[in-house]
Motif scaffolding. Structure first.
Motif, mmCIF file in Angstrom:
data_model
loop_
_atom_site.group_PDB
_atom_site.id
_atom_site.type_symbol
_atom_site.label_atom_id
_atom_site.label_comp_id
_atom_site.label_asym_id
_atom_site.label_seq_id
_atom_site.Cartn_x
_atom_site.Cartn_y
_atom_site.Cartn_z
ATOM 1 N N ALA A 37 7.331 -3.572 -6.687
ATOM 2 C CA ALA A 37 5.974 -3.642 -6.139
ATOM 3 C C ALA A 37 5.995 -4.076 -4.678
ATOM 4 C CB ALA A 37 5.126 -4.606 -6.962
ATOM 5 N N ALA B 19 7.166 -1.246 -2.581
ATOM 6 C CA ALA B 19 6.071 -0.277 -2.404
ATOM 7 C C ALA B 19 5.105 -0.760 -1.327
ATOM 8 C CB ALA B 19 5.331 -0.083 -3.724
ATOM 9 N N THR C 86 0.088 -7.771 -5.004
ATOM 10 C CA THR C 86 1.548 -7.836 -5.191
ATOM 11 C C THR C 86 1.993 -9.266 -5.438
ATOM 12 O OG1 THR C 86 1.849 -5.920 -3.731
ATOM 13 C CG2 THR C 86 3.776 -7.310 -4.132
ATOM 14 N N SER D 93 3.449 -1.118 -8.727
ATOM 15 C CA SER D 93 3.890 -0.298 -7.590
ATOM 16 C C SER D 93 3.258 1.097 -7.651
ATOM 17 C CB SER D 93 5.425 -0.184 -7.566
ATOM 18 O OG SER D 93 5.894 0.664 -8.596
#
Length: 330
Positions: free
Chosen positions: A58, A61, A201, A221
């Motif tokens: 995540a 990303a 996140t 993500s």
């Protein structure tokens, strides 16, 4: 000096001032966008490094999301630079003729559209990066046996990014409103989205760490990729509509109603509007008394232009006069 000459000089002076105001706004926007690039680069490096150390898909990303910000903002800066490069003898490498029917001031209006063109380009970059994030996240969800939960280093990286992105959002929104620039206001929306994704996140990494949910990191993500995809589609839609000369029908209805309030205007036959960058251009076709004098029509035109500029910030108004056929029969 006759009235017509005074009118033409006043119109030229007004448009020159308005063009220079727009150039000044875009040049100011470039300065603040460079701040964006610096923050984006710093956040991307921090997040990507800590995503490796912290084992978080995540966070990686989110780092790629901020990398898209670096690329898209860089492209937009180039577009704004081209739009404000008034002394250049070419447009995007295309040499301009030394003797042209169009004046430099008129050519500048075409340059303002480059802001929209390069905003459209950034939307494609954002879409490509979002698809890469989504595909990588989905693949990761099918290989959870080799994946462990992220650690607190990833949460630290996402937390730092959240704080820095909020600072960037404030700068973009504050100065975007102050100078009235669409690029900075669009950047503020993008920054706010980045604040949300970085905060999300952070929360995801903490939950995944304490509850040992390795799949949650990959799933988020994919959601981040979907959010970036949605943002890219929004920017694509707005830029495309601008280039297609689309103007909000409600605004056009308001413009028409405003013009029809003038006593000398019998009817607004047609109204055509478009944007050159952030500048609104309006062409109006009105019916008037066929027996009206040139001076009466001239004064009506001036009143319409002043009213639309004052109430709707219209940059330029072109009025075409059509004699009312009903009055010709009388």
């Amino acid at each position: 000096m006759n009235r017509l000459t005074k009118y033409l000089l006043r119109e030229t002076h007004h448009q020159t001032i308005e063009r220079q105001k727009e150039i000044d706004k875009l040049q100011s926007a470039i300065k603040y966008l460079w701040i964006n690039v610096s923050i984006y680069i710093l956040i991307t490096i921090i997040e990507y490094w800590l995503s490796i150390i912290g084992n978080s898909q995540a966070l990686k990303a989110d780092a790629l999301n901020n990398l898209s910000g670096v690329i898209s903002t860089g492209v937009l800066i180039f577009g704004l630079w081209e739009a404000t490069n008034v002394n250049d003898d070419d447009i995007i490498g295309k040499q301009l003729p030394t003797k042209s029917v169009r004046s430099k001031d008129t050519l500048q209006l075409s340059r303002f559209r480059l802001e929209t063109v390069f905003t459209l380009v950034t939307s494609f970059i954002i879409l490509l990066i979002s698809l890469q994030i989504i595909i990588t996240g989905i693949i990761g969800l099918f290989h959870l046996e080799d994946k462990s939960s992220p650690n607190l280093m990833s949460a630290l990286g996402a937390g730092i990014a959240t704080v820095m992105m909020f600072g960037e959002f404030y700068i973009n929104r504050h100065y975007g409103k102050k100078i009235g620039n669409a690029s900075l206001m669009a950047a503020s929306k993008d920054s706010l989205g980045d604040v949300v994704t970085s905060l999300g996140t952070t929360i995801t990494v903490l939950i995944s760490f304490f509850l040992n949910l390795a799949w949650l990191d990959g799933a988020v993500s994919v959601l981040i990729g979907g959010f970036i995809l949605w943002q890219g589609l929004q920017i694509f839609q707005e830029s495309t509509l601008n280039l297609a000369d689309y103007v909000d029908p409600k605004l056009e209805s308001q413009l028409k109603a405003e013009v029809e309030q003038f006593k000398k205007v019998h009817k607004v036959v047609d109204l055509r509007s478009r944007y050159n960058g952030n500048l609104l251009i309006v062409d109006i076709f009105i019916m008037v008394d066929p027996k009206a004098t040139a001076m009466e029509i001239y004064h009506t035109n001036e009143k319409i232009e002043r009213k639309l500029h004052k109430d709707f910030d219209v940059f330029d108004v072109t009025v075409t006069i059509i004699p009312d056929p009903d009055d010709l029969k009388k």
